[in-house]
Write a protein that holds these residues in place. Structure first.
Motif, mmCIF file in Angstrom:
data_model
loop_
_atom_site.group_PDB
_atom_site.id
_atom_site.type_symbol
_atom_site.label_atom_id
_atom_site.label_comp_id
_atom_site.label_asym_id
_atom_site.label_seq_id
_atom_site.Cartn_x
_atom_site.Cartn_y
_atom_site.Cartn_z
ATOM 1 N N UNK A 174 0.767 -1.241 -0.363
ATOM 2 C CA UNK A 174 -0.408 -1.928 -0.278
ATOM 3 C C UNK A 174 -1.692 -1.995 -0.977
ATOM 4 N N UNK A 175 -2.207 -0.891 -1.199
ATOM 5 C CA UNK A 175 -3.845 -0.024 -1.503
ATOM 6 C C UNK A 175 -3.380 -0.488 -3.058
ATOM 7 N N UNK A 176 -2.462 -0.235 -4.034
ATOM 8 C CA UNK A 176 -2.580 -0.105 -5.300
ATOM 9 C C UNK A 176 -2.350 -1.422 -6.019
ATOM 10 N N UNK A 177 -1.430 -2.701 -5.129
ATOM 11 C CA UNK A 177 -1.653 -4.075 -4.935
ATOM 12 C C UNK A 177 -2.558 -4.224 -5.052
ATOM 13 N N UNK A 178 -4.065 -4.401 -4.577
ATOM 14 C CA UNK A 178 -5.338 -4.411 -4.828
ATOM 15 C C UNK A 178 -6.050 -4.462 -5.955
ATOM 16 N N UNK A 179 -5.367 -3.383 -6.374
ATOM 17 C CA UNK A 179 -6.427 -3.294 -7.293
ATOM 18 C C UNK A 179 -6.336 -3.467 -8.744
ATOM 19 N N UNK B 293 2.874 -1.751 -12.492
ATOM 20 C CA UNK B 293 4.862 -1.083 -12.504
ATOM 21 C C UNK B 293 4.728 -1.063 -11.320
ATOM 22 N N UNK B 294 6.150 -1.995 -10.759
ATOM 23 C CA UNK B 294 5.888 -2.639 -9.490
ATOM 24 C C UNK B 294 6.767 -0.913 -9.452
ATOM 25 N N UNK C 134 3.517 2.703 -9.763
ATOM 26 C CA UNK C 134 4.424 3.088 -8.296
ATOM 27 C C UNK C 134 5.564 3.569 -8.320
ATOM 28 N N UNK C 135 5.734 4.792 -8.600
ATOM 29 C CA UNK C 135 6.667 5.572 -8.112
ATOM 30 C C UNK C 135 7.116 5.406 -9.513
ATOM 31 N N UNK C 136 6.854 5.572 -10.704
ATOM 32 C CA UNK C 136 7.106 5.687 -11.759
ATOM 33 C C UNK C 136 8.660 6.551 -12.272
#
Ligand SMILES: Nc1ncnc2c1ncn2[C@@H]1O[C@H](COP(=O)(O)OP(=O)(O)OP(=O)(O)O)[C@@H](O)[C@H]1O
Ligand SMILES: [Mg+2]
Length: 286
Positions: free
Chosen positions: A50-55, A93-94, A173-175
């Protein structure tokens, strides 16, 4: 600062009307455009994605403000048409790359990013081939459908697709999820190279504390939707905070603990590889 959060909250809609899940609470954060290698860590459900998706404005705050370069994202800007330039500068990268792939072939998929941002067919192909090479994606794979790949291969293709359009900042995100340990290390080494040689900021969500300790120069520890720790990996693991965030200790530090205990030594924590540990051991046992 390239990315700034001010008093950001994020609530997801719940199952029932008026229900909500509070996923982020009072987030304040600044990330520089260059040279940061940030690991975002924390228990499952702690709010990392959720945090990173705001970036890159994939999610918008429920309240508060996110600034991404010169763009200010507030709850009201839900239909902001100017999100594309943000996506160009901040590649994401999701967590589940299978949702990110959709073209007929792997090559076309990797070319999609550069083409989408206005790069012509031929140049897009050159950039896609360069990115594929960097990630060790074989020529044979390039003509396959992305849906016939293994999870790890899909992840590599999704990463290549982002590298191909050369964003300023990379969000991952968890690459390394779904990759074998050797490939995981290789992929992190590629991000490390991009960070060191091109000075790009890299932001990686990971559950692998060995990779955090080896590569990150900053760690954000999430706990219950809040930032519980923001600082150097060494400070996280040499205090009890890593336990509060439900994290494991990196193997190398667990080994230092073990040697200190069994051999009555006082080795410090500023050791990052087996070679360094061996050298330090030789020095103190001389
Ligand atoms: N689409 C959604 N709808 C409702 N609640 C959600 C949604 N996505 C996430 N949540 C909730 O928000 C909280 C934070 O989730 P998030 O996915 O950010 O965690 P995470 O730290 O990335 O976890 P993981 O390590 O499992 O990927 C959790 O309580 C989760 O159940
Ligand atoms: Mg997640």
């Amino acid at each position: 600062m390239a990315i700034s959060f001010r008093k950001v909250e994020h609530n997801y809609k719940g199952l029932k009307k008026n229900d909500f899940v509070a996923a982020l609470h009072n987030i304040n954060l600044d990330i520089a455009k260059d040279d940061e290698f940030v690991a975002v860590v924390g228990q499952t459900g702690s709010g990392k994605s959720t945090l990173v998706s705001h970036m890159n404005a994939l999610l918008l705050p429920t309240s508060g403000e996110v600034k991404i370069f010169d763009y200010i994202i507030t709850p009201k800007k839900r239909k902001n048409p100017k999100l594309k330039p943000i996506r160009k500068r901040i590649g994401f990268v999701f967590q589940f790359p299978e949702y990110q792939l959709f073209e007929e072939t792997v090559l076309k998929d990797i070319m999609f990013g550069p083409k989408n941002f206005g790069i012509k067919e031929e140049e897009a192909k050159t950039k896609a081939l360069q990115a594929a090479k960097l990630l060790g994606i074989s020529d044979e794979l390039l003509t396959k459908s992305p849906f016939n790949l293994s999870g790890g291969q899909m992840r590599k293709v999704a990463i290549a697709g982002i590298l191909a359009y050369n964003p300023d900042i990379l969000l991952l995100d968890e690459p390394t999820r779904g990759l074998d340990p050797k490939t995981a290390s290789e992929v992190m080494a590629i991000f490390n190279k991009i960070n060191k040689e091109y000075h790009k900021t890299i932001i990686v969500i990971t559950h692998d504390m060995n990779l955090v300790y080896k590569y990150a120069n900053r760690v954000i520890g999430m706990k219950d939707g809040q930032i519980h720790f923001d600082g150097k990996p060494l400070d996280l693991f040499s205090s009890n905070i890593y336990k509060e965030c439900h994290l494991a200790k990196p193997d190398i530090l667990a080994l230092v603990d073990y040697l200190n205990l069994k051999m009555d030594l006082n080795l410090g924590y500023d050791i990052y590889s087996e070679e360094e540990l061996l050298k330090r051991l030789k020095d103190v046992t001389k």
